[in-house]
Design a protein around this motif. Sequence first.
Motif, PDB file in Angstrom:
ATOM      1  N   LEU A  95       0.824  -1.137  -0.070  1.00 16.58           N
ATOM      2  CA  LEU A  95       0.092   0.037   0.041  1.00 16.58           C
ATOM      3  C   LEU A  95       0.965   1.214  -0.011  1.00 16.58           C
ATOM      4  N   GLY A  96       1.955   1.373   0.804  1.00 16.49           N
ATOM      5  CA  GLY A  96       2.970   2.339   0.789  1.00 16.49           C
ATOM      6  C   GLY A  96       3.420   2.663  -0.620  1.00 16.49           C
ATOM      7  N   ARG A  97       3.875   1.619  -1.361  1.00 10.76           N
ATOM      8  CA  ARG A  97       4.431   1.788  -2.325  1.00 10.76           C
ATOM      9  C   ARG A  97       3.387   2.287  -3.539  1.00 10.76           C
ATOM     10  N   LEU A  98       2.080   1.738  -3.622  1.00 10.39           N
ATOM     11  CA  LEU A  98       1.405   2.192  -4.453  1.00 10.39           C
ATOM     12  C   LEU A  98       0.896   3.546  -4.421  1.00 10.39           C
ATOM     13  N   LEU A  99       0.693   4.153  -2.945  1.00 18.93           N
ATOM     14  CA  LEU A  99       0.301   5.360  -2.714  1.00 18.93           C
ATOM     15  C   LEU A  99       1.425   6.456  -3.138  1.00 18.93           C
ATOM     16  N   ALA A 100       2.674   5.919  -2.862  1.00 22.41           N
ATOM     17  CA  ALA A 100       3.911   6.905  -3.275  1.00 22.41           C
ATOM     18  C   ALA A 100       3.769   7.023  -4.842  1.00 22.41           C
ATOM     19  N   ARG A 101       3.299   5.835  -5.572  1.00 18.37           N
ATOM     20  CA  ARG A 101       3.461   6.155  -7.022  1.00 18.37           C
ATOM     21  C   ARG A 101       2.332   6.878  -7.358  1.00 18.37           C
ATOM     22  N   GLU A 102       1.091   6.569  -6.722  1.00 19.64           N
ATOM     23  CA  GLU A 102      -0.122   7.181  -7.552  1.00 19.64           C
ATOM     24  C   GLU A 102      -0.684   8.280  -6.751  1.00 19.64           C
ATOM     25  N   TYR A 103      -0.238   8.634  -5.553  1.00 23.17           N
ATOM     26  CA  TYR A 103      -0.870   9.758  -4.944  1.00 23.17           C
ATOM     27  C   TYR A 103       0.158  10.777  -4.508  1.00 23.17           C
ATOM     28  N   ASP A 104       1.239  10.995  -5.351  1.00 18.52           N
ATOM     29  CA  ASP A 104       1.887  12.420  -4.867  1.00 18.52           C
ATOM     30  C   ASP A 104       1.008  13.705  -4.795  1.00 18.52           C
ATOM     31  N   PHE A 105       1.363  14.600  -4.315  1.00 23.38           N
ATOM     32  CA  PHE A 105       0.505  15.745  -4.171  1.00 23.38           C
ATOM     33  C   PHE A 105      -0.084  16.345  -5.413  1.00 23.38           C
ATOM     34  N   GLY A 106       0.798  16.439  -6.362  1.00 24.01           N
ATOM     35  CA  GLY A 106       0.488  16.865  -7.736  1.00 24.01           C
ATOM     36  C   GLY A 106      -0.885  15.949  -8.354  1.00 24.01           C
ATOM     37  N   ARG A 107      -0.595  14.941  -8.309  1.00 27.94           N
ATOM     38  CA  ARG A 107      -1.717  14.070  -8.647  1.00 27.94           C
ATOM     39  C   ARG A 107      -3.065  14.048  -7.757  1.00 27.94           C
ATOM     40  N   ARG A 108      -2.879  14.045  -6.628  1.00 30.21           N
ATOM     41  CA  ARG A 108      -3.802  14.431  -5.492  1.00 30.21           C
ATOM     42  C   ARG A 108      -4.690  15.604  -5.946  1.00 30.21           C
ATOM     43  N   GLN A 109      -4.291  16.702  -6.250  1.00 32.57           N
ATOM     44  CA  GLN A 109      -4.770  17.769  -6.636  1.00 32.57           C
ATOM     45  C   GLN A 109      -5.610  17.810  -7.946  1.00 32.57           C
ATOM     46  N   GLN A 110      -5.057  16.889  -8.901  1.00 29.17           N
ATOM     47  CA  GLN A 110      -5.752  16.632 -10.191  1.00 29.17           C
ATOM     48  C   GLN A 110      -6.774  15.919  -9.793  1.00 29.17           C
ATOM     49  N   TYR A 111      -7.013  14.847  -9.030  1.00 30.36           N
ATOM     50  CA  TYR A 111      -8.101  14.097  -8.672  1.00 30.36           C
ATOM     51  C   TYR A 111      -9.128  15.090  -7.841  1.00 30.36           C
ATOM     52  N   ALA A 112      -8.620  15.933  -6.973  1.00 30.96           N
ATOM     53  CA  ALA A 112      -9.518  16.651  -6.434  1.00 30.96           C
ATOM     54  C   ALA A 112     -10.346  17.849  -7.407  1.00 30.96           C
TER      55      ALA A 112
END
Length: 365
Positions: free
Chosen positions: A16-33
């Motif tokens: 889970l830690g590896r997946l979130l580090a890859r898919e949920y960096d802050f830049g991507r998180r803001q795109q999702y938001a």
Amino acid sequence: MNLQLNDVQQQLQDSLGRLLAREYDFGRRQQYAASAAGHSPEAWAQLAGLGVTAAAIGEAHDGFGGDAVDHMMISEALGKCLSLEPYHGTVVMAATAIEQLGSPTQQSSLLPRIARGELQVAWAHGESVPGRIATRAAHGVDGWRLYGTKPCVLHGTGADYFLVTAQAPNEGVQLFLVNASTTGVRNAGGRLIDGTPAADLALDDAEGERLGTLTPALLTRLLETGISAACAEMVGAMDGACALTVAYLKTRSQFGRVIGANQALQHRVVDMLTALEQSRSMSVSLALALAGRNDLTGAEVPVHAAKVLVTQNARHVAQEAIQLHGGIGMTEEYAVGHYLRRILVLDQLHGDMQYHLGYLERRAA
């Protein structure tokens, strides 16, 4: 308090830690938001493929038979990356309620789909006191009909179903499954201060499928499960804010040296890290109690105390993190301020800090 995870939990935590580090960096998180969905359906599917959505669902329904400790571990990881995924409502609250209250048919119909990440169910209960539930249920010849409103339902805009608490005449509080597309359901969407999608749900003669009676003891137990997961997510947010702050102090230079060399700032960071570990210990203790693994099992007061302590510490850590970053900490483009926003939203889940503090004061009187 040190929690030893079993091999399966340790593997899930690492993956889970590896997946979130890859898919949920802050830049991507803001795109999702900023997207129409308000989260990432692709990331949600990957979480399901990893077993996150199935971890705490019973093995009879395609899950892995986990408990509150699994919710704690997953929620902490999601909090650290400021996740926008509908884990809390769908898995922590809805799946737990269906397992506790649903009929065998309802369980076999809903839980495997939740475990596979195919179904989103929003938890539509924001009342702290069961007796004050304003939503009404009436039973007629064509089944149960629901009337009333449920404000600020997390991830309500993208939900396939709602789990709605309602007061039925002479039968107490009942829990109903409501199809989001059924006649009589109005769903006004919006975003909370942290970007989480939410909906104001209005029910006007809407059809509901009854799961069962929510006794005060059962409702309390469900809310305790939610509080434990919310506390764990705040711990994850604190961890993320601390990590950003330490990294910033080690790299930001002023007057010819890094600002982290300033002893006064070092002391403030130590206070932040102390608050983080104190909160993590409380979160672990609460999850173990709910899982029946320590002598706090069934105790009510530690749940309220945990929400108060973790929220106070989380606010302190996030505010200190922003101040230690200086001007950059106030910008939309930098992550540290978003941790405080997330913590403020988590504070409101299942009764805010003042509600739980008031409960403790009344018990001590």
